[in-house]
Design an enzyme around this catalytic site. Sequence first.
Site, PDB file in Angstrom:
ATOM      1  N   CYS A   2      83.721  62.479  37.423  1.00  0.00           N
ATOM      2  CA  CYS A   2      85.107  62.593  36.979  1.00  0.00           C
ATOM      3  C   CYS A   2      85.147  63.034  35.514  1.00  0.00           C
ATOM      4  O   CYS A   2      84.323  62.617  34.710  1.00  0.00           O
ATOM      5  CB  CYS A   2      85.902  61.303  37.093  1.00  0.00           C
ATOM      6  SG  CYS A   2      85.946  60.621  38.744  1.00  0.00           S
ATOM      7  N   ARG A  27      82.002  67.939  36.403  1.00  0.00           N
ATOM      8  CA  ARG A  27      81.828  66.484  36.535  1.00  0.00           C
ATOM      9  C   ARG A  27      82.394  65.944  37.843  1.00  0.00           C
ATOM     10  O   ARG A  27      82.229  64.782  38.176  1.00  0.00           O
ATOM     11  CB  ARG A  27      82.518  65.780  35.368  1.00  0.00           C
ATOM     12  CG  ARG A  27      81.984  66.169  34.020  1.00  0.00           C
ATOM     13  CD  ARG A  27      82.737  65.453  32.938  1.00  0.00           C
ATOM     14  NE  ARG A  27      82.468  64.035  32.952  1.00  0.00           N
ATOM     15  CZ  ARG A  27      81.501  63.436  32.282  1.00  0.00           C
ATOM     16  NH1 ARG A  27      80.699  64.147  31.532  1.00  0.00           N
ATOM     17  NH2 ARG A  27      81.322  62.140  32.357  1.00  0.00           N
ATOM     18  N   TRP A  77      85.766  62.964  41.212  1.00  0.00           N
ATOM     19  CA  TRP A  77      84.639  62.888  42.146  1.00  0.00           C
ATOM     20  C   TRP A  77      84.833  61.540  42.841  1.00  0.00           C
ATOM     21  O   TRP A  77      84.627  60.482  42.247  1.00  0.00           O
ATOM     22  CB  TRP A  77      83.316  62.924  41.390  1.00  0.00           C
ATOM     23  CG  TRP A  77      82.105  62.995  42.267  1.00  0.00           C
ATOM     24  CD1 TRP A  77      81.533  64.123  42.786  1.00  0.00           C
ATOM     25  CD2 TRP A  77      81.313  61.907  42.737  1.00  0.00           C
ATOM     26  NE1 TRP A  77      80.434  63.790  43.549  1.00  0.00           N
ATOM     27  CE2 TRP A  77      80.273  62.442  43.538  1.00  0.00           C
ATOM     28  CE3 TRP A  77      81.376  60.518  42.571  1.00  0.00           C
ATOM     29  CZ2 TRP A  77      79.308  61.652  44.162  1.00  0.00           C
ATOM     30  CZ3 TRP A  77      80.409  59.728  43.195  1.00  0.00           C
ATOM     31  CH2 TRP A  77      79.401  60.301  43.976  1.00  0.00           C
ATOM     32  N   ASN A 103      87.601  57.269  34.494  1.00  0.00           N
ATOM     33  CA  ASN A 103      86.271  57.680  34.958  1.00  0.00           C
ATOM     34  C   ASN A 103      85.407  56.425  34.977  1.00  0.00           C
ATOM     35  O   ASN A 103      85.276  55.756  33.965  1.00  0.00           O
ATOM     36  CB  ASN A 103      85.702  58.715  33.978  1.00  0.00           C
ATOM     37  CG  ASN A 103      84.232  59.019  34.241  1.00  0.00           C
ATOM     38  OD1 ASN A 103      83.753  58.848  35.356  1.00  0.00           O
ATOM     39  ND2 ASN A 103      83.531  59.455  33.211  1.00  0.00           N
ATOM     40  N   GLY A 104      84.858  56.082  36.130  1.00  0.00           N
ATOM     41  CA  GLY A 104      84.030  54.884  36.239  1.00  0.00           C
ATOM     42  C   GLY A 104      84.378  54.130  37.507  1.00  0.00           C
ATOM     43  O   GLY A 104      85.019  54.682  38.410  1.00  0.00           O
ATOM     44  N   GLU A 484      60.704  69.372  42.622  1.00  0.00           N
ATOM     45  CA  GLU A 484      61.864  69.996  41.963  1.00  0.00           C
ATOM     46  C   GLU A 484      62.335  71.231  42.742  1.00  0.00           C
ATOM     47  O   GLU A 484      63.541  71.460  42.883  1.00  0.00           O
ATOM     48  CB  GLU A 484      61.493  70.339  40.505  1.00  0.00           C
ATOM     49  CG  GLU A 484      62.536  71.112  39.713  1.00  0.00           C
ATOM     50  CD  GLU A 484      63.875  70.396  39.539  1.00  0.00           C
ATOM     51  OE1 GLU A 484      64.016  69.237  39.937  1.00  0.00           O
ATOM     52  OE2 GLU A 484      64.805  71.054  39.030  1.00  0.00           O
ATOM     53  N   LYS A 488      66.107  71.613  44.243  1.00  0.00           N
ATOM     54  CA  LYS A 488      66.984  72.753  43.932  1.00  0.00           C
ATOM     55  C   LYS A 488      67.538  73.355  45.224  1.00  0.00           C
ATOM     56  O   LYS A 488      68.730  73.634  45.329  1.00  0.00           O
ATOM     57  CB  LYS A 488      66.233  73.850  43.156  1.00  0.00           C
ATOM     58  CG  LYS A 488      65.915  73.577  41.721  1.00  0.00           C
ATOM     59  CD  LYS A 488      67.089  73.655  40.771  1.00  0.00           C
ATOM     60  CE  LYS A 488      67.816  72.368  40.613  1.00  0.00           C
ATOM     61  NZ  LYS A 488      67.276  71.320  39.789  1.00  0.00           N
ATOM     62  N   GLU A 491      70.121  70.957  46.977  1.00  0.00           N
ATOM     63  CA  GLU A 491      71.416  70.693  46.373  1.00  0.00           C
ATOM     64  C   GLU A 491      72.352  71.896  46.369  1.00  0.00           C
ATOM     65  O   GLU A 491      73.564  71.707  46.436  1.00  0.00           O
ATOM     66  CB  GLU A 491      71.303  70.026  44.994  1.00  0.00           C
ATOM     67  CG  GLU A 491      70.645  70.808  43.914  1.00  0.00           C
ATOM     68  CD  GLU A 491      70.583  70.013  42.597  1.00  0.00           C
ATOM     69  OE1 GLU A 491      71.317  69.048  42.411  1.00  0.00           O
ATOM     70  OE2 GLU A 491      69.770  70.405  41.750  1.00  0.00           O
ATOM     71  N   HIS A 507      48.739  63.662  56.088  1.00  0.00           N
ATOM     72  CA  HIS A 507      49.028  62.269  56.428  1.00  0.00           C
ATOM     73  C   HIS A 507      50.389  62.107  57.088  1.00  0.00           C
ATOM     74  O   HIS A 507      50.906  60.998  57.178  1.00  0.00           O
ATOM     75  CB  HIS A 507      48.932  61.396  55.169  1.00  0.00           C
ATOM     76  CG  HIS A 507      47.563  61.391  54.565  1.00  0.00           C
ATOM     77  ND1 HIS A 507      46.474  60.822  55.179  1.00  0.00           N
ATOM     78  CD2 HIS A 507      47.088  61.952  53.422  1.00  0.00           C
ATOM     79  CE1 HIS A 507      45.396  60.990  54.432  1.00  0.00           C
ATOM     80  NE2 HIS A 507      45.742  61.685  53.354  1.00  0.00           N
ATOM     81  N   LYS A 606      77.851  66.963  38.009  1.00  0.00           N
ATOM     82  CA  LYS A 606      76.809  67.221  37.008  1.00  0.00           C
ATOM     83  C   LYS A 606      76.338  65.935  36.338  1.00  0.00           C
ATOM     84  O   LYS A 606      75.154  65.731  36.133  1.00  0.00           O
ATOM     85  CB  LYS A 606      77.381  68.175  35.957  1.00  0.00           C
ATOM     86  CG  LYS A 606      76.417  68.548  34.855  1.00  0.00           C
ATOM     87  CD  LYS A 606      75.410  69.528  35.350  1.00  0.00           C
ATOM     88  CE  LYS A 606      74.420  69.939  34.286  1.00  0.00           C
ATOM     89  NZ  LYS A 606      73.207  70.489  34.921  1.00  0.00           N
TER      90      LYS A 606
HETATM   91  C1  AGP Z   1      69.726  68.312  38.958  1.00  0.00           C
HETATM   92  O1  AGP Z   1      69.758  69.573  39.537  1.00  0.00           O
HETATM   93  C2  AGP Z   1      70.620  67.366  39.573  1.00  0.00           C
HETATM   94  N1  AGP Z   1      71.956  67.804  39.605  1.00  0.00           N
HETATM   95  C3  AGP Z   1      70.430  65.888  39.231  1.00  0.00           C
HETATM   96  O2  AGP Z   1      69.320  65.476  39.943  1.00  0.00           O
HETATM   97  C4  AGP Z   1      70.248  65.479  37.743  1.00  0.00           C
HETATM   98  O3  AGP Z   1      69.041  65.955  37.261  1.00  0.00           O
HETATM   99  C5  AGP Z   1      70.318  63.946  37.643  1.00  0.00           C
HETATM  100  O4  AGP Z   1      71.568  63.522  38.059  1.00  0.00           O
HETATM  101  C6  AGP Z   1      70.012  63.442  36.251  1.00  0.00           C
HETATM  102  O5  AGP Z   1      70.932  63.927  35.323  1.00  0.00           O
HETATM  103  P1  AGP Z   1      70.670  63.794  33.773  1.00  0.00           P
HETATM  104  O6  AGP Z   1      69.496  64.619  33.451  1.00  0.00           O
HETATM  105  O7  AGP Z   1      71.935  64.286  33.145  1.00  0.00           O
HETATM  106  O8  AGP Z   1      70.410  62.345  33.490  1.00  0.00           O
END
Ligand code: AGP
Length: 611
Positions: A2, A27, A77, A103-104, A484, A488, A491, A507, A606
Amino acid sequence: MCGIIGYAGPRKTSNVLLEGLRRLEYRGYDSAGIAVGGGANPSGQLRIVKSVGKISALKAAIPPDVDGVWGIGHTRWATHGGVTQTNAHPHTDNSGKIAVVHNGIIENHVALKTMLQKKGCVFKTETDSEVIPHLIAQYYKGDLLEAVKAAVQNLEGTYGIACIHADEPGRIVGARNGSPLIVGVGAGEIFLASDITAMVAYTDKVVYLNDGELVDLTPDSYSILDRDEQKVERPMNQITWELGSIEKGDFPCYMEKEIFEQPESIARALSGRIDMENATAKLGGLNLDRSRLLNVGRVKIIAAGTSWHAGLVGSYLLEQVARIPAQAELASEIRYKNPVVEKDSLWFTVSQSGETADSLFAMREVQRKGATVLGICNVVGSTIARESDGGIYVHSGPEIAVASTKAFTSQLAAFYLFTLLSARMRHMSREEGQRFAASLQSVPDLVAQTLKTRDLVQRIAKKYCRAANFLFLGRGILYPIALEGALKLKEISYIHAEGCSAGEMKHGPIALISPEVPSVFLVSDDYLREKTISNIREIKARGGPVIAVGVYGDSETENLVDAFIPVPKMDPRFYPFAMIVPLQLFAYFCALELGRDVDQPRNLAKSVTVE
Ligand code: AGP
């Protein structure tokens, strides 16, 4: 999660709120709304407009006559309550005079709602946030600050709040506990927002709020009260972001722009920090004296998501190169693990945003146990950056796309610098240090060369993007890169992908292999190369297609696999920087090909400021 914004001043308020929300959209983007008062609006009334969907939908829903001299806005969000127009913020009390954006998460909202209903409050939404305006109304006796002050005493959970009252034109009251809130100060105008990006177009003077603080704003003033209701004198900070850095420029998406910015963003992370003469790193912000640094017996790293992957690379590097035992922990796990804080341990919290709730709360928990925690953050002045005992800013510049790319490689740069510093204080010779430093210095160039694989990666993505499942495999320091790469792809393309240690494949994960499940291998030219090639053969023997990211000139691997993406040859310890780039591009082009919203993928935000 948010984004919230408040504005009071001479500009067309609805435009400022919309523009701020557009910049905060990363956000959260399931619904949005604004509340404005004053101007041509009937006095003593607020105009509220909400809509489901992105900010563009809200913009279209705002009638031309909705303006005013002050107001608040929110992009949501969803946590409590579905994605509906009613559940969108701002929320109001029953008189409609008090409007709040939040927000929260209010953890005791059920108890508060029951209590407020008994007092006659009628609730319209399914959100936890709606208790806030009703509570404020209970305490309101003509002074919004006093009412908010009393109301927040009842709240348990996290909040960044902006509130207005129809009878107090130009006044915005904010409160913060666990969710970021920043005041922006202009000439005869004032802003309140979750993030600097919302106001960077209007002012470069900001004031950061701390948890437990309240702020009382008018166009010409800001006044901060701490937890004990004492006035706090806090000077303004000058920010150095330029508007251009938060625009897309000629790129179709922020993600592509940010991938291509990496040579410069890594160079910024390294800038002024490599001491070639003495073959070491200069990290001014650590706030640790030499003997403390020398006596570090263990490094522990707290982070989430992509930042955790950077921490994992850091843990391999610190053990292998600096010979310091190191472990990267998931923030959401370690917080509740009753972690052991050893006397000689040094902790890091890695976070692009510096606001991730899991990481922040885990950091506070280990600090309570006596840990010294350094932050590796991108956002200057963010909560983790401010609450850590020292740290390294990575200077990636604003990262807007939800999928983190350039922040990741800059976080890696911070770990490589810290490793160089630590290793040189221990066993590493000057000559060895110079080689390591020279390799680090060459990373921006090597990443720039790797970016030339763009068109090749696009063609490969076009061919494979219809697969429903992918495996990403690597060994050693490239194992976190496999994780990673898989994250990517998941997501932004919504394709299921699993990151896996190539050695671990036999395994269990190998059971997934079929002609429909492509594997993406990371093939170094170090001591693990032969073992990785054996793993590729095992996949090929079972009919699985293989895409490999390998070293330029490695014809053995190239001839073995179905598609080969070469990166320049380098010191193998530095392949994480280069090998992540084709994986970022691969995820990006798969998502584009599938018509996904690359910058704002579904269900994500984000900055994850709730647990
Ligand atoms: C990254 O592509 C993601 N959107 C997510 O995993 C992100 O890295 C994670 O939420 C941590 O965020 P930060 O680095 O702002 O703490």
